[in-house]
Design a protein around this motif. Sequence first.
Motif, PDB file in Angstrom:
ATOM      1  N   GLY A 148       0.800  -1.216   0.000  1.00 53.73           N
ATOM      2  CA  GLY A 148       0.000   0.000   0.000  1.00 53.73           C
ATOM      3  C   GLY A 148       0.829   1.261   0.000  1.00 53.73           C
ATOM      4  O   GLY A 148       2.034   1.232   0.246  1.00 53.73           O
ATOM      5  N   ASP A 149       0.158   2.384  -0.246  1.00 54.40           N
ATOM      6  CA  ASP A 149       0.839   3.691  -0.165  1.00 54.40           C
ATOM      7  C   ASP A 149       1.415   3.908   1.232  1.00 54.40           C
ATOM      8  O   ASP A 149       2.473   4.517   1.396  1.00 54.40           O
ATOM      9  N   GLY A 150       0.734   3.346   2.235  1.00 51.42           N
ATOM     10  CA  GLY A 150       1.199   3.488   3.613  1.00 51.42           C
ATOM     11  C   GLY A 150       2.463   2.704   3.887  1.00 51.42           C
ATOM     12  O   GLY A 150       3.112   2.914   4.911  1.00 51.42           O
ATOM     13  N   ALA A 151       2.808   1.796   2.984  1.00 51.92           N
ATOM     14  CA  ALA A 151       4.011   0.976   3.181  1.00 51.92           C
ATOM     15  C   ALA A 151       5.229   1.573   2.484  1.00 51.92           C
ATOM     16  O   ALA A 151       6.356   1.137   2.731  1.00 51.92           O
ATOM     17  N   VAL A 175       2.615  -0.713  -6.013  1.00 48.22           N
ATOM     18  CA  VAL A 175       1.957   0.039  -4.938  1.00 48.22           C
ATOM     19  C   VAL A 175       0.498   0.247  -5.278  1.00 48.22           C
ATOM     20  O   VAL A 175       0.167   0.798  -6.336  1.00 48.22           O
ATOM     21  N   GLU A 176      -0.359  -0.156  -4.361  1.00 48.82           N
ATOM     22  CA  GLU A 176      -1.788   0.128  -4.505  1.00 48.82           C
ATOM     23  C   GLU A 176      -2.026   1.440  -3.774  1.00 48.82           C
ATOM     24  O   GLU A 176      -2.169   1.449  -2.544  1.00 48.82           O
ATOM     25  N   ASN A 177      -2.023   2.525  -4.526  1.00 45.76           N
ATOM     26  CA  ASN A 177      -2.248   3.827  -3.897  1.00 45.76           C
ATOM     27  C   ASN A 177      -3.753   4.062  -3.801  1.00 45.76           C
ATOM     28  O   ASN A 177      -4.375   4.593  -4.717  1.00 45.76           O
ATOM     29  N   ASN A 178      -4.309   3.633  -2.672  1.00 38.42           N
ATOM     30  CA  ASN A 178      -5.759   3.812  -2.477  1.00 38.42           C
ATOM     31  C   ASN A 178      -6.047   5.111  -1.721  1.00 38.42           C
ATOM     32  O   ASN A 178      -7.102   5.280  -1.124  1.00 38.42           O
ATOM     33  N   GLN A 179      -5.066   5.995  -1.738  1.00 43.48           N
ATOM     34  CA  GLN A 179      -5.199   7.378  -1.248  1.00 43.48           C
ATOM     35  C   GLN A 179      -5.109   7.543   0.267  1.00 43.48           C
ATOM     36  O   GLN A 179      -5.034   8.666   0.750  1.00 43.48           O
ATOM     37  N   PHE A 180      -5.101   6.431   1.011  1.00 44.98           N
ATOM     38  CA  PHE A 180      -5.008   6.529   2.473  1.00 44.98           C
ATOM     39  C   PHE A 180      -4.173   5.404   3.065  1.00 44.98           C
ATOM     40  O   PHE A 180      -4.227   4.267   2.580  1.00 44.98           O
ATOM     41  N   GLY A 181      -3.432   5.724   4.112  1.00 42.67           N
ATOM     42  CA  GLY A 181      -2.862   4.711   4.994  1.00 42.67           C
ATOM     43  C   GLY A 181      -3.653   4.861   6.284  1.00 42.67           C
ATOM     44  O   GLY A 181      -3.562   5.899   6.947  1.00 42.67           O
ATOM     45  N   GLU A 182      -4.501   3.880   6.600  1.00 42.38           N
ATOM     46  CA  GLU A 182      -5.536   4.041   7.629  1.00 42.38           C
ATOM     47  C   GLU A 182      -6.306   5.341   7.333  1.00 42.38           C
ATOM     48  O   GLU A 182      -6.890   5.459   6.270  1.00 42.38           O
TER      49      GLU A 182
HETATM   50 MG   LIG Z   1      -3.432   2.815   1.359  1.00 46.41          MG
END
Ligand SMILES: [Mg+2]
Length: 344
Positions: A148-151, A175-182
Motif C-alpha cells: 500500500g501507499d502506507g508501506a 503500490v496500490e495507492n488507495n489514497q489513504f494509509g488508515e
Molecule cells: Mg493505502
Amino acid sequence: MVAIDIETQNGQKEALRRMLTIRAFDTKAGELFGDGELPGFVHLYIGEEAVGVGACSALEEDDYITSTHRGHGHCIAKGLELEEMMSELYGKANGYCNGKGGSMHIADVDAGMLGANGIVGAGPPLATGAALTSQLKGEDTVALAFFGDGAVAQGQIHEAINLAATWDLPAIFLVENNQFGEGTPVEKQHNLQNLSETAEAYNIPGFTVDGMDVTAVYEAVKEARKRALERDGPTFIEADTYRYRGHFEGDQQPYRTDEDIAIWKENDAIERFRERLIDAGTITESEFDKMESEISEQVEAAAETAKEADYPDPSEAYDDMFNTSVPEINDFAQQMRTDGGENR
Ligand SMILES: [Mg+2]
Ligand SMILES: Cc1ncc(C[n+]2csc(CCOP(=O)(O)OP(=O)(O)O)c2C)c(N)n1
C-alpha cells in the motif's frame, strides 16, 4: 486455477468474473463480520479489484505474489478457492492455514500466493527472496509484491527494492495507492507527487497507472514481467485506486465524506470494464447477469460450508507453527505442546 489471458475474449470474461468474485466475496465477508461470525479483523478490497486482477492477469501460474493485510482480492485474482478462503476467515480446520491464520494470513505457496501479511511492508522482502530463488535456479518466473501507499515509507521496502535493483532480480513492486494509509491521506505521508518517483532512487523504471482500469494495470505489469524475464531487473508500478469501505470493518471514516467516495465510484472499475465488454460484444447483459448470480451462489455456498466446518482440534494448536527440521526449534515445539512453554 489457470492464468488469465486477458488478450482473448474468454480471458476478458474471466477477468470480469474474478473482479466480480472479489466484490461479492468481500461484501459477504463484511456482512459476516458485522454479524459477529468472523474472529479478528477484515480489511476489504472492494473498489480496488482492477489492481489485483489486472496484475495477476499478466502473470503465469507459477509466478509468485506477496500480499498485504487487504489480501482477499489478491488471493482470488491469483486463483485461490473461495471455500478454503472463507473457512480461513472463520478459523476453521479446512481453511488455507487450517484455521490458524485468518483473514490477514491466507497463503497457498503451491498457487504462488506467498501470503497475506499483517505487517505493513513485509511483502516486498519476500518477493525479493522469491525473485532471487528464481534467478539462482534459472527459472522463468517472476515475483510481484503488492503493497500500500502506507508501506512506501517502510524501511524494509527500500532494502528489498535496492537489492532487487542491484542484482537485476525478476521482481515487480506494485503500490496500490488507495489514497489513504488508515486515515492519513497520501499527500500527508509522502513528499512526492507520484509514488512511482521512488523508482528513481534505484535507477529502475517507475510508472503510475490508472488502477481503476484493469487493462492499464495488466499492460504495465506485462511490460514489467517481460523486463524481469530478460534479466533487466525490477519495475516499480503505482496503481491509483480507492477503497470504498473503511480501513477495517467498523471504521467510522471521519477522514472522508460520502461525496469523496461517490466521485471514485463514478469511475468504478467493474462497471467500466463491463460496459467495455458489452460494447465490444464480448458479453451480453444477460450473460453478465448470469455471471453475477452464479458468483453470488458460489460465495453463499463457500460461506455455508465454512460456517458448518469444524474448528481445528486444540491438540493441533502447535502443528505447522515451527520449523521442526531444526533440532532446537523442534525441542521448543515439543515443550510448547506439553506445558505451553512454561518451563523454559
Ligand atoms: Mg493505502
Ligand atoms: C509495520 C506496521 N506498522 C503499522 C501497522 C498498522 N497498520 C495496519 S494497516 C496500516 C495502514 C496501511 O496503509 P496502506 O499500506 O496504504 O494499505 P491500505 O490499508 O490502504 O490497503 C497500518 C499503519 C502494521 N500493521 N504494521
